[in-house]
Scaffold this motif. Sequence first.
Motif, PDB file in Angstrom:
ATOM      1  N   ILE A  55       1.168   6.334  52.472  1.00 21.19           N
ATOM      2  CA  ILE A  55      -0.177   6.893  52.532  1.00 21.19           C
ATOM      3  C   ILE A  55      -1.151   5.921  53.195  1.00 21.19           C
ATOM      4  CG2 ILE A  55       0.064   8.522  50.622  1.00 21.19           C
ATOM      5  CD1 ILE A  55      -1.290   6.757  48.801  1.00 21.19           C
ATOM      6  N   LEU A  56      -2.135   6.534  53.847  1.00 23.79           N
ATOM      7  CA  LEU A  56      -3.189   5.749  54.481  1.00 23.79           C
ATOM      8  C   LEU A  56      -4.518   6.389  54.070  1.00 23.79           C
ATOM      9  CD1 LEU A  56      -4.205   3.647  56.597  1.00 23.79           C
ATOM     10  CD2 LEU A  56      -3.890   5.406  58.340  1.00 23.79           C
ATOM     11  N   GLY A  57      -5.421   5.573  53.558  1.00 27.05           N
ATOM     12  CA  GLY A  57      -6.735   6.098  53.166  1.00 27.05           C
ATOM     13  C   GLY A  57      -7.697   6.055  54.336  1.00 27.05           C
ATOM     14  N   LEU A  58      -8.620   7.004  54.345  1.00 29.33           N
ATOM     15  CA  LEU A  58      -9.656   6.998  55.388  1.00 29.33           C
ATOM     16  C   LEU A  58     -10.994   7.312  54.741  1.00 29.33           C
ATOM     17  CD1 LEU A  58     -10.690   7.127  58.385  1.00 29.33           C
ATOM     18  CD2 LEU A  58     -10.191   9.567  58.310  1.00 29.33           C
ATOM     19  N   VAL A  59     -11.992   6.494  55.033  1.00 28.26           N
ATOM     20  CA  VAL A  59     -13.356   6.825  54.618  1.00 28.26           C
ATOM     21  C   VAL A  59     -14.215   6.810  55.882  1.00 28.26           C
ATOM     22  CG1 VAL A  59     -13.820   4.414  53.863  1.00 28.26           C
ATOM     23  CG2 VAL A  59     -15.359   6.260  53.168  1.00 28.26           C
ATOM     24  N   ILE A  60     -15.019   7.854  56.024  1.00 33.59           N
ATOM     25  CA  ILE A  60     -15.890   7.935  57.203  1.00 33.59           C
ATOM     26  C   ILE A  60     -17.312   7.591  56.774  1.00 33.59           C
ATOM     27  CG2 ILE A  60     -16.801   9.446  59.012  1.00 33.59           C
ATOM     28  CD1 ILE A  60     -14.164  11.023  58.857  1.00 33.59           C
ATOM     29  N   ASP A  61     -17.838   6.537  57.389  1.00 30.90           N
ATOM     30  CA  ASP A  61     -19.213   6.132  57.100  1.00 30.90           C
ATOM     31  C   ASP A  61     -20.116   6.956  58.024  1.00 30.90           C
ATOM     32  OD1 ASP A  61     -21.661   4.927  56.937  1.00 30.90           O
ATOM     33  OD2 ASP A  61     -20.932   2.874  57.196  1.00 30.90           O
ATOM     34  N   VAL A  62     -20.820   7.949  57.415  1.00 32.81           N
ATOM     35  CA  VAL A  62     -21.620   8.826  58.263  1.00 32.81           C
ATOM     36  C   VAL A  62     -22.944   8.172  58.671  1.00 32.81           C
ATOM     37  CG1 VAL A  62     -20.579  11.014  57.545  1.00 32.81           C
ATOM     38  CG2 VAL A  62     -22.513  10.144  56.272  1.00 32.81           C
ATOM     39  N   GLY A  63     -23.285   7.063  58.018  1.00 29.03           N
ATOM     40  CA  GLY A  63     -24.449   6.283  58.466  1.00 29.03           C
ATOM     41  C   GLY A  63     -25.795   6.822  57.998  1.00 29.03           C
ATOM     42  N   ILE A  64     -25.821   7.390  56.760  1.00 26.87           N
ATOM     43  CA  ILE A  64     -27.114   7.848  56.224  1.00 26.87           C
ATOM     44  C   ILE A  64     -27.572   6.826  55.174  1.00 26.87           C
ATOM     45  CG2 ILE A  64     -28.391   9.781  55.183  1.00 26.87           C
ATOM     46  CD1 ILE A  64     -26.150  11.633  56.151  1.00 26.87           C
ATOM     47  N   GLY A  65     -28.062   5.704  55.674  1.00 23.47           N
ATOM     48  CA  GLY A  65     -28.661   4.650  54.837  1.00 23.47           C
ATOM     49  C   GLY A  65     -27.860   4.253  53.612  1.00 23.47           C
ATOM     50  N   GLU A  66     -28.588   4.058  52.502  1.00 28.18           N
ATOM     51  CA  GLU A  66     -27.990   3.569  51.258  1.00 28.18           C
ATOM     52  C   GLU A  66     -26.944   4.540  50.712  1.00 28.18           C
ATOM     53  OE1 GLU A  66     -28.321   0.623  49.718  1.00 28.18           O
ATOM     54  OE2 GLU A  66     -29.414   0.135  51.559  1.00 28.18           O
ATOM     55  N   PHE A  67     -27.169   5.833  50.926  1.00 25.68           N
ATOM     56  CA  PHE A  67     -26.224   6.838  50.429  1.00 25.68           C
ATOM     57  C   PHE A  67     -24.829   6.568  51.002  1.00 25.68           C
ATOM     58  CE2 PHE A  67     -23.985  10.781  51.556  1.00 25.68           C
ATOM     59  CZ  PHE A  67     -23.664  11.231  50.289  1.00 25.68           C
ATOM     60  N   SER A  68     -24.757   6.363  52.308  1.00 25.27           N
ATOM     61  CA  SER A  68     -23.455   6.134  52.947  1.00 25.27           C
ATOM     62  C   SER A  68     -22.844   4.812  52.508  1.00 25.27           C
ATOM     63  CB  SER A  68     -23.588   6.164  54.461  1.00 25.27           C
ATOM     64  OG  SER A  68     -23.936   7.459  54.864  1.00 25.27           O
ATOM     65  N   LYS A  69     -23.700   3.826  52.298  1.00 24.99           N
ATOM     66  CA  LYS A  69     -23.166   2.536  51.844  1.00 24.99           C
ATOM     67  C   LYS A  69     -22.487   2.700  50.489  1.00 24.99           C
ATOM     68  CE  LYS A  69     -26.432  -0.439  54.198  1.00 24.99           C
ATOM     69  NZ  LYS A  69     -27.763  -0.957  54.062  1.00 24.99           N
ATOM     70  N   ARG A  70     -23.134   3.476  49.606  1.00 27.74           N
ATOM     71  CA  ARG A  70     -22.543   3.691  48.272  1.00 27.74           C
ATOM     72  C   ARG A  70     -21.261   4.517  48.373  1.00 27.74           C
ATOM     73  NH1 ARG A  70     -27.949   3.821  46.657  1.00 27.74           N
ATOM     74  NH2 ARG A  70     -28.122   6.072  46.872  1.00 27.74           N
ATOM     75  N   GLN A  71     -21.289   5.536  49.252  1.00 29.41           N
ATOM     76  CA  GLN A  71     -20.088   6.374  49.449  1.00 29.41           C
ATOM     77  C   GLN A  71     -18.884   5.514  49.826  1.00 29.41           C
ATOM     78  OE1 GLN A  71     -20.995   9.201  52.643  1.00 29.41           O
ATOM     79  NE2 GLN A  71     -20.080  10.765  51.339  1.00 29.41           N
ATOM     80  N   VAL A  72     -19.108   4.665  50.818  1.00 29.07           N
ATOM     81  CA  VAL A  72     -18.017   3.818  51.327  1.00 29.07           C
ATOM     82  C   VAL A  72     -17.564   2.864  50.225  1.00 29.07           C
ATOM     83  CG1 VAL A  72     -17.439   2.048  53.041  1.00 29.07           C
ATOM     84  CG2 VAL A  72     -18.787   4.052  53.719  1.00 29.07           C
ATOM     85  N   LYS A  73     -18.533   2.337  49.474  1.00 22.14           N
ATOM     86  CA  LYS A  73     -18.195   1.389  48.404  1.00 22.14           C
ATOM     87  C   LYS A  73     -17.276   2.050  47.365  1.00 22.14           C
ATOM     88  CE  LYS A  73     -21.090   0.311  45.064  1.00 22.14           C
ATOM     89  NZ  LYS A  73     -22.381  -0.001  44.488  1.00 22.14           N
ATOM     90  N   TYR A  74     -17.615   3.268  46.956  1.00 19.74           N
ATOM     91  CA  TYR A  74     -16.794   3.958  45.949  1.00 19.74           C
ATOM     92  C   TYR A  74     -15.403   4.284  46.491  1.00 19.74           C
ATOM     93  CZ  TYR A  74     -20.357   4.440  42.382  1.00 19.74           C
ATOM     94  OH  TYR A  74     -21.263   4.175  41.391  1.00 19.74           O
ATOM     95  N   ALA A  75     -15.345   4.678  47.743  1.00 21.75           N
ATOM     96  CA  ALA A  75     -14.031   4.998  48.329  1.00 21.75           C
ATOM     97  C   ALA A  75     -13.170   3.734  48.353  1.00 21.75           C
ATOM     98  CB  ALA A  75     -14.211   5.565  49.734  1.00 21.75           C
ATOM     99  N   ILE A  76     -13.765   2.623  48.800  1.00 22.97           N
ATOM    100  CA  ILE A  76     -13.000   1.361  48.891  1.00 22.97           C
ATOM    101  C   ILE A  76     -12.536   0.898  47.511  1.00 22.97           C
ATOM    102  CG2 ILE A  76     -13.192  -1.104  49.471  1.00 22.97           C
ATOM    103  CD1 ILE A  76     -14.899  -0.307  51.852  1.00 22.97           C
TER     104      ILE A  76
END
Length: 325
Positions: free
Chosen positions: A89-110
């Motif tokens: 398996i390979l994980g993928l997270v897409i950082d859509v670049g909407i400020g703090e929201f995207s930073k938190r999204q990526v953080k939770y995925a990681i």
Amino acid sequence: MKDFNRFEIMIRRCMFCNEEAIYYSKYRKIRLCRHHFINYLKTEIENTVSRYGMLRNVKKVLIAVSGGKDSVVMLHILKELCDYRNIEILGLVIDVGIGEFSKRQVKYAIRNFEKLKVPYMIERLIDYGIDMQDREKIEKTTRRPVCSVCGLAKRYIMNRVAIREKCDAIATGHNMIDIAQYALHNIITGNLEYLVKLKPVVEGNHNLARKIRPLYSIDEKEIELYAKILNLEYLPEQCPYSTRLDYRSMTMQDMLRIYVRELEDKYPGSIRTFLERLNRNIIPILEQEIAKNIEKYKTCKICGMPSKDDVCTFCRIISILKKHG
Ligand code: SF4
Ligand code: ZN
Ligand code: ZN
């Protein structure tokens, strides 16, 4: 009164072990404790995966995680199923670049990838030339709502990464309510041909990856309960651009989602039955019709991905955005 209390206590017990029940399904007529609910949900997802042959002939799967509850739960359960079957398996997270929201999204995925020791990749919309912070420019120049550009870009990137990384399938966390909402929207707007894309498994080809939806038959409420019981880390908030946040900005899709939710709550099992019948009785007929007038997919002359025209929609959008600086 005494008897009534005893009855009350009895009905709050798990039907398998007499522990306190935390889940009750009127449709399935089951009442489960924490332990048996976890087993139940895993089994339901495993049954969906087996029933539709989602992992058949799959050696490597790309798991797209947004950081929300659905994709996080899917990642945890699919990891177990893939490990058992020796599937990479390979994980993928897409950082859509909407400020703090995207930073938190990526953080939770990681956090979830690292917890499960899943190798992962991060792709950023900004690296493709889409600056989501400039919403006005996106909407004005492309003449599309920002979510349409974002959704198209995410689908494009998932496919491109899957092909590049030689993954046989892309797993996404769409649940039963999401899919019913899309299906009703396509019916109401008369876009019946798009219904065939809402199957649990959509086959691909050399430059279009196969798509699988392990949560196809699972209610979002069950997913949320599972995530809470296991204390999974996920992003609880919605995107600040979401049209669902305010009644005035709600789209037809958002209204249909409310309707689908209410329908399932009032008539438990109705949405699952709707999707099963759609799949069994309606989609095969549509597929036959579509096969007659099949529009051959070409290859985009800029990026090499599938396209109905010489240049794909994604590349067209990127060139419009570039032209407008
Ligand atoms: Fe993208 Fe719209 Fe979803 Fe936000 S709500 S992540 S802009 S599709
Ligand atoms: Zn139990
Ligand atoms: Zn292209």
